[in-house]
Design a protein around this motif. Structure first.
Motif, PDB file in Angstrom:
ATOM      1  N   UNK A 183      30.793  14.897  -7.293  1.00  0.00           N
ATOM      2  CA  UNK A 183      31.663  13.832  -6.802  1.00  0.00           C
ATOM      3  C   UNK A 183      30.881  12.532  -6.706  1.00  0.00           C
ATOM      4  N   UNK A 184      31.422  11.475  -7.282  1.00  0.00           N
ATOM      5  CA  UNK A 184      30.903  10.139  -6.966  1.00  0.00           C
ATOM      6  C   UNK A 184      31.900   9.537  -5.979  1.00  0.00           C
ATOM      7  N   UNK A 185      31.421   9.193  -4.789  1.00  0.00           N
ATOM      8  CA  UNK A 185      32.365   8.876  -3.708  1.00  0.00           C
ATOM      9  C   UNK A 185      33.036   7.516  -3.850  1.00  0.00           C
ATOM     10  N   UNK A 187      32.758   3.330  -6.110  1.00  0.00           N
ATOM     11  CA  UNK A 187      32.090   2.451  -7.063  1.00  0.00           C
ATOM     12  C   UNK A 187      31.298   1.390  -6.315  1.00  0.00           C
ATOM     13  N   UNK A 198      35.614   8.435   1.201  1.00  0.00           N
ATOM     14  CA  UNK A 198      34.779   9.611   0.921  1.00  0.00           C
ATOM     15  C   UNK A 198      33.306   9.328   1.210  1.00  0.00           C
TER      16      UNK A 198
ATOM     17  N   UNK B 416      32.522  -1.252 -12.650  1.00  0.00           N
ATOM     18  CA  UNK B 416      32.097  -0.545 -11.441  1.00  0.00           C
ATOM     19  C   UNK B 416      32.749  -1.129 -10.190  1.00  0.00           C
ATOM     20  N   UNK B 417      33.949  -1.654 -10.392  1.00  0.00           N
ATOM     21  CA  UNK B 417      34.704  -2.195  -9.270  1.00  0.00           C
ATOM     22  C   UNK B 417      35.849  -1.266  -8.888  1.00  0.00           C
ATOM     23  N   UNK B 436      40.210   5.502 -11.052  1.00  0.00           N
ATOM     24  CA  UNK B 436      38.990   5.061 -10.384  1.00  0.00           C
ATOM     25  C   UNK B 436      38.169   6.226  -9.855  1.00  0.00           C
ATOM     26  N   UNK B 437      38.811   7.196  -9.233  1.00  0.00           N
ATOM     27  CA  UNK B 437      38.084   8.209  -8.468  1.00  0.00           C
ATOM     28  C   UNK B 437      37.907   9.543  -9.174  1.00  0.00           C
ATOM     29  N   UNK B 439      37.468  13.033  -9.906  1.00  0.00           N
ATOM     30  CA  UNK B 439      37.323  14.214  -9.048  1.00  0.00           C
ATOM     31  C   UNK B 439      37.588  13.881  -7.573  1.00  0.00           C
ATOM     32  N   UNK B 440      37.319  12.655  -7.198  1.00  0.00           N
ATOM     33  CA  UNK B 440      37.502  12.264  -5.809  1.00  0.00           C
ATOM     34  C   UNK B 440      38.933  12.434  -5.330  1.00  0.00           C
ATOM     35  N   UNK B 443      39.431  15.820  -4.061  1.00  0.00           N
ATOM     36  CA  UNK B 443      38.829  15.943  -2.725  1.00  0.00           C
ATOM     37  C   UNK B 443      39.759  15.321  -1.682  1.00  0.00           C
ATOM     38  N   UNK B 444      40.319  14.158  -2.009  1.00  0.00           N
ATOM     39  CA  UNK B 444      41.267  13.529  -1.074  1.00  0.00           C
ATOM     40  C   UNK B 444      42.460  14.458  -0.823  1.00  0.00           C
ATOM     41  N   UNK B 447      41.587  17.073   1.649  1.00  0.00           N
ATOM     42  CA  UNK B 447      41.547  16.543   3.015  1.00  0.00           C
ATOM     43  C   UNK B 447      42.967  16.401   3.563  1.00  0.00           C
TER      44      UNK B 447
END
Lengths: 465, 465
Positions: A183-185, A187, A198, B416-417, B436-437, B439-440, B443-444, B447
Motif C-alpha cells: 500500500x502506498x498511503x 501521494x 491512511x 504525484x498530486x 489515485x489510491x 490498493x488504498x 483498504x478504505x 475500514x
C-alpha cells in the motif's frame, strides 16, 4: 518483570525452511541475534523471535509477510531497537524483520521540501545526507532511531513544539499489509481530501497493521539564524511558568526543554559539564537574524519575571551541538547515576495550562518515595518524562516506580492529557490505553481486525485481540 | 446530470413514526425541507432524504442513529450544505441529521489555545465568539461552513499555507458511530502516541464512518501585525514562480492566493472593484511588526524578479476585510459572469515544483475549448481550482468540462498530486479516488466495513460497498 507468555505454538519449520530458501544467509536463528532483536531500551522483559530476516527491499518484506501469513506466524518489524514500551518483544514468537539494511535515501526534492527514504534510514543519517542541500529534518527523539520506526511510534522529541511530530511531517508511507499487499498511503501533495487518511492510520500503529518500508517526509530550510541557551531557575514551577508564558504568547520557539536539578547533576557528571545544579531550561531559537533577536528578547523577559536571568549562550555551532548532546544524553546520564541501574522512562502529556500542577504533584510523589528519579521534558508541548533509575535486583523499587507511574498517568488523564506523548503503547501501556480511550479501544480493535484478521502483525501490542 | 438511483427500498414507516414520537415537530418530511437538505453547492444532482431531523445534542444523534440502525436506514449528516461533491445527497434515501441547531461554543481555553464546539457552529460564528479573547481560528474555506462539516471534509482554504488544514487543527472529535456508540477520539494533549489516530480517521470521512457532533480545535493568537496586498503579474507563470520562490525560501506567509485575469474581471464586476484585469496574487502577512516587514521585503523582491511591482496595500482592517471578501466571493463572482449559470469547482493539488506546469497545461486545455472557466488557487499549497461556468441547458458544456477535468485530474495524479486538495470525494470523485489510491481504496473499504457493516452512514460516498 517477565513478558506475558502468549506463544501459541512452536513456529512451523516450514517457515524457517521457506525463509532460508528465499533469503539464505540473511536469515538467522542464532540465539545472540534473536536475543538482540527481542529487546528494546525499556525495562520491559524481552522476548526473542524465532528467526530474524535482514530485509533489503519492499519485495523482501512482501515475501516474508506472505510466508508468515500462510503459516499464521507473527511478523515483528525492527528498526534500531530503541523503543521504550517493549514494542519489539516477540510475545508470541515469530519472525523479526530487521529493516536496518533498507537504508537508502531514495529521493530528495529541494524544490518541494520533501524526500523519500527507506524505513531503515536513521534521522542522523538523513541529516548527514542533507548537509549540502540547506535542508534538514527536524524530528529528533533522543535516540538515532530509524525513520520507519519513528513513523510507526508517532515519535517526536525536542523540536516538536515548533515543527510538530511524525504525525505532521510524514507525507506518505509504503506499507506491506498483513496479506502481503503493498500500500502506498498517499501521494506527495501537501494536502489532500481524497478519502480516509491512511497515512495517519499507520503512523503510530507500531507494526500492528503492517510493516512500513518507505517514508516520504517534509523537510525544512535550515534557518538563517539559530541561537541556543541554557538558563537555571529558582524552581521547577518558575521554569514551567516561563514555558507557559512563551507558548501562550505564540513565540515560535524551536525547542524549550526542562531538566530538573537532579537531572542537571546527572548531565554534569556524565558529560563533564558545570551547569548550575538547578531546574534548567534549554532553549533554541530559529528564524531570521532579526526574528531570533525578537524571540530572545521576549523569552528573556518572561524568564526574568520568574527569576531566570543567567542565560548561557552557545556561541558556535559546535557549542550548540554540545549543549543539545547533553540534553539528548539525559537518559543515559540518569542511568549513570547508579552504575548497573535500569532506567524506566515514563511519558505523559497534558494541556499546558495543567503542566505546572501535573509536574508539581508528580514531584511530590517522588519526593515522598525512596526511589531515584529525574525529570526531563518537552515542556512546550506539555510533555514530560519522569525517569526512574532502578536497581534491577530490587523488585520493590520497580513496584514503587509502578505505583508512582500509575498515579502520574491517572493524573494526566484526569487533566485531559494522554498516557503517552511520544513513546507509544507497545505492550507496556495497554491498560493505560483503555483508561484513556474507553470505547476508542474497541474501535481500534475493529480496525486491527479489519486489516489483520489473523493477528499476525506484531501481536500483543496496542490492543489485545 | 442525475444522481445514481441506488435506493434499496422505501424507508420503513416505523422509522418516521419512531422519529416523530421522539422528536415531534423537529422531524420534517415536507418536500421543501427534504429538497433543501438533499443538495449542496455543487453541480451534482441532488437527492432528497426521506426525512430531516433537527438535532440539538449528541444524545439526539444517538437516538436517531440507533433507530436508523435498527431499520437499516441511511443516516446523512448535514451542516450548512456548502459541500462541493454531492456529499449530502441522500443517494439511498434515509434520514438527514441537520446539526445546525447544535451551535454552542462549549468551552474556550485561552491558556491552552483551544476550544470545543458543537458540530453546527460555523467558522464565522466561532471567530465572532472569540472576538474579545485575542484568539482566532484560521481555517477558512470560502463558505461559512460548519466546523463539523469542515472536519468531515478535511477542509482548508486560504490560510492553510501557514496554519495547516483541519487535519492539523482538530485535537479531538466526538463521533456517534453506526451502532449508536459515542466515541471521543482523543483528549486535549497537543500530542499523543496512544494507539491508532482515531481523530485523523474521522477527519475527511465525510459522514461515512459516523456523525461528528463535537469538535475540539486549536486556536491561535491574533498576530501583532497583519498586512495584506494585491499585486498583478504579467502572466500566470510569473505569479506562480513568485509563489514557488516564497515557499521555497520558507517565508511564513499566511495567505498567498492566485486569481487569473478572467477571475479578476469577474471579481471587479461582482464587487464593483477596479483591480487590474491580470493574473493577480493576494497576499497576507502575519507576525510581529518587524517580522512582517521582513516577510514583505522578501516577497516584494521575489515578485519584482517576475515583473510584479504594483502592490496595493490594504491600509485598514476594513480594507483588508474587503480585499479578502473579494477573494472569498470568487466562486459567486464567476457564476455572475453568466446569469443563470451553474458553477463547477474543480480541485487538484500537486507538489509545488510541478504547479506552474500543471496550471499552464490546464489553461491550454481551457484556451483551446469553448467553455468558460476561471482559475483561482491556494497556490502556496500547490492547490488550485478551475471553475467552470456552465449553461445548465447545454449538456455539451458539461461534457466538455468533464473532459477537461478528467485530463486535469489525470495530470495532477501523474505529477504525484491528488484529485482533491480540499473539497473531498463525495459521490462526485469516487472514480478519481480509485485512480489515485489503487490498493488504498480496498483498504478504505475494509475500514468502512469494520465501522459500518450495514453501510448506513452516508452510503454511496467515498467508496462503493
Amino acid at each position: 518483570m517477565t513478558a506475558p507468555l502468549l506463544r501459541r505454538t512452536q513456529m512451523s519449520d516450514a517457515v524457517i525452511l521457506g525463509l532460508k530458501e528465499r533469503f539464505g544467509a540473511r536469515v538467522s536463528t542464532a540465539a545472540a541475534v534473536r536475543e538482540q532483536h527481542g529487546k528494546d531500551e525499556s525495562y520491559h522483559a524481552p522476548q526473542r523471535p524465532d528467526a530474524v530476516v535482514f530485509a533489503r527491499s519492499t519485495d523482501d518484506v512482501v515475501d516474508i509477510v506472505k510466508l508468515c501469513a500462510a503459516h499464521q506466524t507473527p511478523v515483528i518489524p525492527f528498526g534500531t531497537g530503541t523503543s521504550l514500551e517493549g514494542h519489539v518483544a516477540a510475545l508470541e514468537g515469530g519472525v523479526c524483520v530487521d529493516l536496518s539494511a533498507m537504508n537508502r535515501v531514495l529521493r530528495v526534492s529541494a524544490a518541494d521540501l520533501d524526500c523519500t527514504v527507506e524505513a531503515g534510514v536513521t534521522r542522523k543519517q538523513l541529516n548527514t545526507h542533507l548537509r549540502d542541500t540547506g535542508l534538514f529534518f527536524p524530528i529528533d527523539p533522543g535516540a538515532d532511531a530509524s525513520l520507519g520506526g519513528m513513523a510507526a511510534t508517532r515519535a517526536s522529541g525536542t523540536n516538536a513544539v515548533r515543527y510538530g511530530t511524525m504525525r505532521e511531517n510524514v507525507l506518505a508511507l509504503t506499507v506491506v499489509l498483513a496479506d502481503g499487499r503493498v500500500l502506498r498511503t498517499a501521494r506527495r501533495a501537501r494536502k489532500s481530501a481524497a478519502g480516509y487518511d491512511l497515512t495517519r492510520l499507520f503512523i503510530g500503529s507500531e507494526g500492528t497493521l503492517g510493516v512500513i518500508t518507505e517514508v516520504t517526509l517534509r523537510l525544512y530550510g535550515i534557518p538563517e539564524a539559530i541561537m541556543a541557551a541554557v538558563c537555571p531557575f529558582p524552581s521547577v514551577e518558575a521554569a514551567v511558568d516561563t514555558v507557559v508564558a512563551t507558548i501562550q504568547a505564540g513565540v515560535p520557539i524551536a525547542r524549550i526543554e526542562l531538566l530538573d536539578a537532579k537531572q542537571m547533576e546527572a548531565v554534569n557528571k556524565y558529560a563533564k559539564l558545570d551547569h548550575a545544579v538547578a531546574p534548567t531550561l534549554f532553549f533554541e531559537f530559529h528564524g531570521t537574524t532579526r526574528g531570533v533577536e525578537e524571540q530572545v528578547a521576549q523569552v528573556k523577559a518572561f524568564a526574568a519575571e520568574q527569576g531566570g536571568n543567567d542565560f548561557h549562550w552557545a556561541a558556535t555551532a559546535e557549542e550548540r551541538s554540545k549543549l543539545w548532546q547533553a540534553r539528548h544524553d539525559a537518559y543515559y546520564a540518569a542511568l549513570a547515576l547508579r552504575p548497573g541501574a535500569k532506567g524506566w522512562a515514563t511519558d505523559v502529556c497534558v494541556p499546558i495550562s495543567r503542566l505546572a500542577e501535573c509536574i508539581a504533584e508528580t514531584r511530590r510523589d517522588v519526593d515522598q518515595s525512596f526511589v531515584t528519579a529525574v525529570l526531563v521534558g518537552h515542556v512546550g508541548d506539555g510533555n514530560f518524562h519522569l525517569i526512574f533509575v532502578l536497581d534491577p535486583a530490587k523488585p520493590e523499587e520497580f513496584a514503587e516506580a509502578s505505583r508512582i507511574n500509575d498515579r502520574m498517568v491517572a493524573r494526566a488523564i484526569a487533566m485531559d492529557g494522554t498516557c503517552t506523548g511520544e513513546h507509544g503503547i507497545g505492550y507496556g501501556k495497554m491498560d493505560f490505553l483503555i483508561a484513556e480511550h474507553g470505547e476508542g479501544v474497541a474501535v481500534m480493535r475493529s480496525l486491527k481486525h479489519a486489516l489483520d484478521p489473523d493477528n499476525i502483525m506484531n501481536p500483543g501490542k496496542i490492543v489485545r485481540m
